[in-house]
Design a protein around this motif. Structure first.
Motif, PDB file in Angstrom:
ATOM      1  N   ALA A   1       0.856  -1.191   0.000  1.00 34.43           N
ATOM      2  CA  ALA A   1       0.000   0.000   0.000  1.00 34.43           C
ATOM      3  C   ALA A   1       0.889   1.237   0.000  1.00 34.43           C
ATOM      4  O   ALA A   1       1.772   1.375   0.855  1.00 34.43           O
ATOM      5  CB  ALA A   1      -0.903   0.001   1.223  1.00 34.43           C
ATOM      6  N   VAL A   2       0.671   2.117  -0.980  1.00 34.87           N
ATOM      7  CA  VAL A   2       1.515   3.305  -1.157  1.00 34.87           C
ATOM      8  C   VAL A   2       0.642   4.554  -1.247  1.00 34.87           C
ATOM      9  O   VAL A   2      -0.294   4.611  -2.058  1.00 34.87           O
ATOM     10  CB  VAL A   2       2.387   3.195  -2.424  1.00 34.87           C
TER      11      VAL A   2
ATOM     12  N   PRO B   1      -1.801   9.745  -7.937  1.00 32.17           N
ATOM     13  CA  PRO B   1      -1.895   8.287  -8.102  1.00 32.17           C
ATOM     14  C   PRO B   1      -2.031   7.824  -9.552  1.00 32.17           C
ATOM     15  O   PRO B   1      -2.241   6.643  -9.788  1.00 32.17           O
ATOM     16  CB  PRO B   1      -3.184   7.933  -7.326  1.00 32.17           C
ATOM     17  N   PHE B   2      -1.899   8.738 -10.513  1.00 32.30           N
ATOM     18  CA  PHE B   2      -2.161   8.387 -11.917  1.00 32.30           C
ATOM     19  C   PHE B   2      -0.888   8.340 -12.763  1.00 32.30           C
ATOM     20  O   PHE B   2      -0.958   8.248 -13.983  1.00 32.30           O
ATOM     21  CB  PHE B   2      -3.167   9.366 -12.527  1.00 32.30           C
ATOM     22  N   ARG B   3       0.277   8.402 -12.135  1.00 28.90           N
ATOM     23  CA  ARG B   3       1.539   8.338 -12.880  1.00 28.90           C
ATOM     24  C   ARG B   3       1.964   6.869 -12.998  1.00 28.90           C
ATOM     25  O   ARG B   3       2.463   6.279 -12.043  1.00 28.90           O
ATOM     26  CB  ARG B   3       2.615   9.169 -12.187  1.00 28.90           C
ATOM     27  N   THR B   4       1.761   6.296 -14.164  1.00 26.34           N
ATOM     28  CA  THR B   4       2.052   4.873 -14.372  1.00 26.34           C
ATOM     29  C   THR B   4       3.533   4.558 -14.204  1.00 26.34           C
ATOM     30  O   THR B   4       3.893   3.461 -13.778  1.00 26.34           O
ATOM     31  CB  THR B   4       1.579   4.435 -15.767  1.00 26.34           C
ATOM     32  N   GLN B   5       4.387   5.511 -14.536  1.00 26.72           N
ATOM     33  CA  GLN B   5       5.826   5.299 -14.406  1.00 26.72           C
ATOM     34  C   GLN B   5       6.213   5.039 -12.953  1.00 26.72           C
ATOM     35  O   GLN B   5       7.079   4.214 -12.659  1.00 26.72           O
ATOM     36  CB  GLN B   5       6.586   6.519 -14.946  1.00 26.72           C
ATOM     37  N   VAL B   6       5.548   5.742 -12.028  1.00 28.26           N
ATOM     38  CA  VAL B   6       5.837   5.572 -10.601  1.00 28.26           C
ATOM     39  C   VAL B   6       5.474   4.156 -10.157  1.00 28.26           C
ATOM     40  O   VAL B   6       6.239   3.494  -9.455  1.00 28.26           O
ATOM     41  CB  VAL B   6       5.047   6.608  -9.761  1.00 28.26           C
ATOM     42  N   ILE B   7       4.295   3.693 -10.592  1.00 27.17           N
ATOM     43  CA  ILE B   7       3.848   2.337 -10.244  1.00 27.17           C
ATOM     44  C   ILE B   7       4.838   1.305 -10.773  1.00 27.17           C
ATOM     45  O   ILE B   7       5.217   0.353 -10.082  1.00 27.17           O
ATOM     46  CB  ILE B   7       2.440   2.054 -10.825  1.00 27.17           C
TER      47      ILE B   7
ATOM     48  N   ARG C   1       6.918  -6.086  -5.696  1.00 22.05           N
ATOM     49  CA  ARG C   1       5.548  -6.298  -5.237  1.00 22.05           C
ATOM     50  C   ARG C   1       4.561  -5.495  -6.089  1.00 22.05           C
ATOM     51  O   ARG C   1       4.900  -4.444  -6.626  1.00 22.05           O
ATOM     52  CB  ARG C   1       5.400  -5.862  -3.771  1.00 22.05           C
ATOM     53  N   SER C   2       3.341  -5.981  -6.135  1.00 20.03           N
ATOM     54  CA  SER C   2       2.271  -5.199  -6.744  1.00 20.03           C
ATOM     55  C   SER C   2       1.918  -4.047  -5.803  1.00 20.03           C
ATOM     56  O   SER C   2       2.160  -4.122  -4.595  1.00 20.03           O
ATOM     57  CB  SER C   2       1.026  -6.067  -6.962  1.00 20.03           C
ATOM     58  N   VAL C   3       1.341  -3.000  -6.366  1.00 18.58           N
ATOM     59  CA  VAL C   3       1.099  -1.770  -5.593  1.00 18.58           C
ATOM     60  C   VAL C   3      -0.399  -1.484  -5.505  1.00 18.58           C
ATOM     61  O   VAL C   3      -1.118  -1.564  -6.504  1.00 18.58           O
ATOM     62  CB  VAL C   3       1.832  -0.567  -6.245  1.00 18.58           C
ATOM     63  N   ARG C   4      -0.860  -1.125  -4.303  1.00 15.25           N
ATOM     64  CA  ARG C   4      -2.213  -0.604  -4.128  1.00 15.25           C
ATOM     65  C   ARG C   4      -2.096   0.897  -3.847  1.00 15.25           C
ATOM     66  O   ARG C   4      -1.426   1.305  -2.900  1.00 15.25           O
ATOM     67  CB  ARG C   4      -2.934  -1.301  -2.978  1.00 15.25           C
ATOM     68  N   ARG C   5      -2.746   1.701  -4.673  1.00 16.28           N
ATOM     69  CA  ARG C   5      -2.611   3.160  -4.596  1.00 16.28           C
ATOM     70  C   ARG C   5      -3.581   3.774  -3.576  1.00 16.28           C
ATOM     71  O   ARG C   5      -4.733   3.358  -3.478  1.00 16.28           O
ATOM     72  CB  ARG C   5      -2.880   3.799  -5.954  1.00 16.28           C
TER      73      ARG C   5
ATOM     74  N   ASP D   1       8.073   1.745 -11.533  1.00 19.84           N
ATOM     75  CA  ASP D   1       9.337   1.834 -10.792  1.00 19.84           C
ATOM     76  C   ASP D   1       9.225   1.146  -9.429  1.00 19.84           C
ATOM     77  O   ASP D   1      10.154   0.455  -8.987  1.00 19.84           O
ATOM     78  CB  ASP D   1       9.742   3.300 -10.604  1.00 19.84           C
ATOM     79  N   LEU D   2       8.089   1.338  -8.772  1.00 22.69           N
ATOM     80  CA  LEU D   2       7.886   0.704  -7.466  1.00 22.69           C
ATOM     81  C   LEU D   2       7.861  -0.821  -7.585  1.00 22.69           C
ATOM     82  O   LEU D   2       8.411  -1.534  -6.746  1.00 22.69           O
ATOM     83  CB  LEU D   2       6.577   1.204  -6.842  1.00 22.69           C
ATOM     84  N   ARG D   3       7.220  -1.336  -8.616  1.00 28.55           N
ATOM     85  CA  ARG D   3       7.181  -2.784  -8.828  1.00 28.55           C
ATOM     86  C   ARG D   3       8.578  -3.345  -9.040  1.00 28.55           C
ATOM     87  O   ARG D   3       8.934  -4.407  -8.517  1.00 28.55           O
ATOM     88  CB  ARG D   3       6.307  -3.105 -10.044  1.00 28.55           C
ATOM     89  N   LEU D   4       9.380  -2.627  -9.837  1.00 30.28           N
ATOM     90  CA  LEU D   4      10.741  -3.086 -10.129  1.00 30.28           C
ATOM     91  C   LEU D   4      11.607  -3.075  -8.881  1.00 30.28           C
ATOM     92  O   LEU D   4      12.392  -3.996  -8.633  1.00 30.28           O
ATOM     93  CB  LEU D   4      11.366  -2.204 -11.212  1.00 30.28           C
ATOM     94  N   VAL D   5      11.486  -2.020  -8.083  1.00 24.36           N
ATOM     95  CA  VAL D   5      12.341  -1.855  -6.904  1.00 24.36           C
ATOM     96  C   VAL D   5      11.943  -2.803  -5.774  1.00 24.36           C
ATOM     97  O   VAL D   5      12.791  -3.401  -5.110  1.00 24.36           O
ATOM     98  CB  VAL D   5      12.301  -0.383  -6.412  1.00 24.36           C
TER      99      VAL D   5
END
Length: 570
Positions: free
Chosen positions: A102-103, A108-114, A123-127, A116-120
């Motif tokens: 949970a982030v 919350p609409f910047r796909t690049q951020v999601i 884990r999958s991300v809940r916005r 980058d978070l998955r790569l780092v």
């Protein structure tokens, strides 16, 4: 939630009171012509902010809003997302939720951020959506300031306290090499930028045996930030000296320099001073933000009577007007406000200052240069040959400058200057002690304005409270206060760094020179005699301060703190 998803963006913005119906109708009419998204049109028209749009869009698509005020985050969660990513994207990991991270996000609409978070994190991300102000405070709370994080990266915690270097005793070539490292360049820039954003007036970099302390002066009070490792001392100080065009090899003699720094809002002039100490050079940086407009005379905090009296002095044809107080009490700001108010193209105005702090439109300003023999006294002599109407002398420091200023006032010039005394009556005795003839001073002096700066109560956490009886008794010595009086103070919040105080204003004492006082000055009076002979409506600085307490501008503790220095022997 399904009903909220079906709501239109405009409707949600109106429900939040971010937008009114008429503005929405106008934007919808624009949309029919331009075929743009409604949100983009509203932003272009300045009807809403990006944060308001993000919040409404999140609500529309079912992204929950999270309150970060009292959120608790485990160290394991914090360790998952690097500080660089958090700072860059304004995000905050909160917790694990069903195998997902949970982030909180301000956008919350910047796909690049999601991505980058998955790569780092893997884990999958809940916005979740979070307000920008809460996000800033939470990032600071859980990750520390940008400067603190960078100091940790350059000198890890386990290496702190190890004085690996002998007070930065390197060759000049090695110092240049260290100071030009990109990481060090960025660190020093970040220290200055963070100070500017914190509204600091000064940065202090102080070397001690095992660490280098970094402090910001905010609203007149020093605030200690994350300390630097001793290993970085030589590189940090060398970098500042290179920026200020100072001698990087000279470490045992005080030096002065100047930096022109470009901040987010424009140019900031920085005066740099170094002095040698037993653990290396101590550095002080005075920040003068050019992007901050000069304050007007009416905004300084003078009460109506003081403002009227000072304004009358500004429109005299000749005479000398003095502003007194210790260093850093806003004397120059007051004089600049006065010059700005009376400026006219029909009047020639010249200043001599050390240094010129702000450039005033249409006014000739001369910086003193003692190394080349240009002192206040020498500059003032030459200014008089320029046929000025109004002269400002940055400071009267000696008998020669005082005498030339007094004689200029007697020969048809209006002269403004500053003097280091504790109160207004003390300025008269100080000038006589300097060697100014009392009868000349009596003829030329028009007024003395003494001032101090006090912190104001933070408007975000201002609240009523009942002061204790001992405090009431202290206040009653200067101003009558009923026992059941309720006053204001700041409870402390993130905006004011939990101090309860934010910003500053002035307290003033205006001594008008009447006929009675002129006769008294000619007879070499004491300070006590001057106070007794002051006009009946004379208001002391303490009284002005306590009046501001009753108005809810400041706290009684703040006035008592500042008033300790008023009336004391220097």
């Amino acid at each position: 939630m399904s009903s909220q998803r079906r709501k239109k963006l405009g409707q949600l913005l109106c429900e939040k009171s971010y937008l009114d119906e008429s503005s929405l109708e106008f934007a919808l009419a624009e949309q029919e012509v331009e075929y743009q998204r409604l949100g983009q049109i509203l932003l272009r028209l300045d009807y809403i902010t990006q944060a308001q749009l993000n919040e409404a869009l999140a609500l529309q698509v079912g992204i929950k809003k999270v309150d970060l005020t009292d959120v608790s985050i485990s160290p394991e969660i914090i360790a998952l997302v690097p500080a660089e990513l958090v700072s860059k994207y304004k995000i905050l990991p909160i917790r694990h939720e069903d195998g997902r991270l949970a982030v909180a996000m301000t956008d919350p609409f910047r796909t690049q951020v999601i991505e980058d978070l998955r790569l780092v994190t893997g884990r999958s991300v809940r916005r979740y959506y979070a307000e920008p102000a809460q996000m800033e405070n939470s990032i600071l709370k859980f990750y520390g300031s940008n400067v603190a994080r960078m100091l940790d990266n350059l000198a890890p915690v386990e290496q702190r306290g190890e004085a690996e270097l002998d007070n930065g005793d390197y060759s000049p070539a090695k110092l240049h090499e260290l100071a030009r490292e990109p990481s060090l360049v960025n660190l020093v820039n970040l220290i200055i930028l963070e100070a500017i954003e914190a509204r600091a007036s000064d940065i202090h970099i102080e070397p001690f045996e095992h660490q280098v302390k970094i402090k910001y002066r905010i609203d007149g009070m020093l605030v200690e930030k994350a300390p630097s490792s001793k290993r970085l001392q030589a590189a940090i100080i060398s970098r500042i000296k290179i920026m200020a065009d100072m001698n990087i090899a000279e470490r045992f003699v005080p030096q002065d320099g100047h930096i022109e720094f470009t901040g987010k809002n424009g140019r900031v002039d920085i005066r740099v001073s170094t002095v040698p100490t037993v653990h290396g050079e101590s550095v002080e940086l005075r920040l003068l933000d050019r992007s901050v407009s000069l304050i007007g005379l009416e905004e300084l905090g003078m009460n109506a009577q003081c403002l009227e009296g000072f304004d009358q002095c500004l429109h005299k044809n000749h005479g000398i007007v003095l502003v007194t107080g210790p260093t850093g009490c806003g004397k120059t700001t007051t004089l600049y406000a006065a010059l700005k108010k009376i400026y006219s193209p029909a009047v020639k105005m010249i200043t001599i200052e050390d240094p010129v702090e702000y450039q005033l439109e249409g006014i000739n300003q001369m910086p003193v240069n003692p190394k080349r023999g240009l002192t206040f006294a020498m500059g003032l002599r030459h200014i008089l040959r320029q046929d000025p109407d109004i002269i400002m002398v940055g400071e009267i420091r000696d008998r020669e400058t005082a005498n030339i200023s007094i004689r200029a006032a007697l020969t048809g010039h209006l002269v403004f200057s500053t003097l280091h005394t504790n109160d207004a009556p003390g300025a008269i005795t100080r000038l006589i002690d300097m060697g100014v003839e009392p009868f000349l001073l009596a003829s030329s002096l028009e007024a003395v304005l003494a001032q101090r700066l006090i912190r104001k109560i933070c408007l975000k956490c201002k609240e009523l409270y009942k002061p204790d009886e001992s405090l009431i008794r202290n206040l009653n010595s200067s101003i009558a206060i009923k026992p059941d009086t309720t006053l204001y103070h700041g409870a402390g919040c993130n905006d004011c760094l939990q101090t309860g105080m934010s910003g500053r204003t002035g307290i003033f004492e205006m001594l008008r020179i009447t006929g009675t006082l002129r006769e008294l000055i000619a007879a070499r009076p004491t300070t006590e005699q001057i106070i007794k002979a002051a006009p009946a409506d004379h208001i002391s600085m303490e009284h002005d301060g306590f009046a501001k307490v009753l108005e809810g501008i400041t706290s009684p503790e703040e006035v008592l703190r500042v008033s300790k220095s008023i009336g004391e022997e220097e």
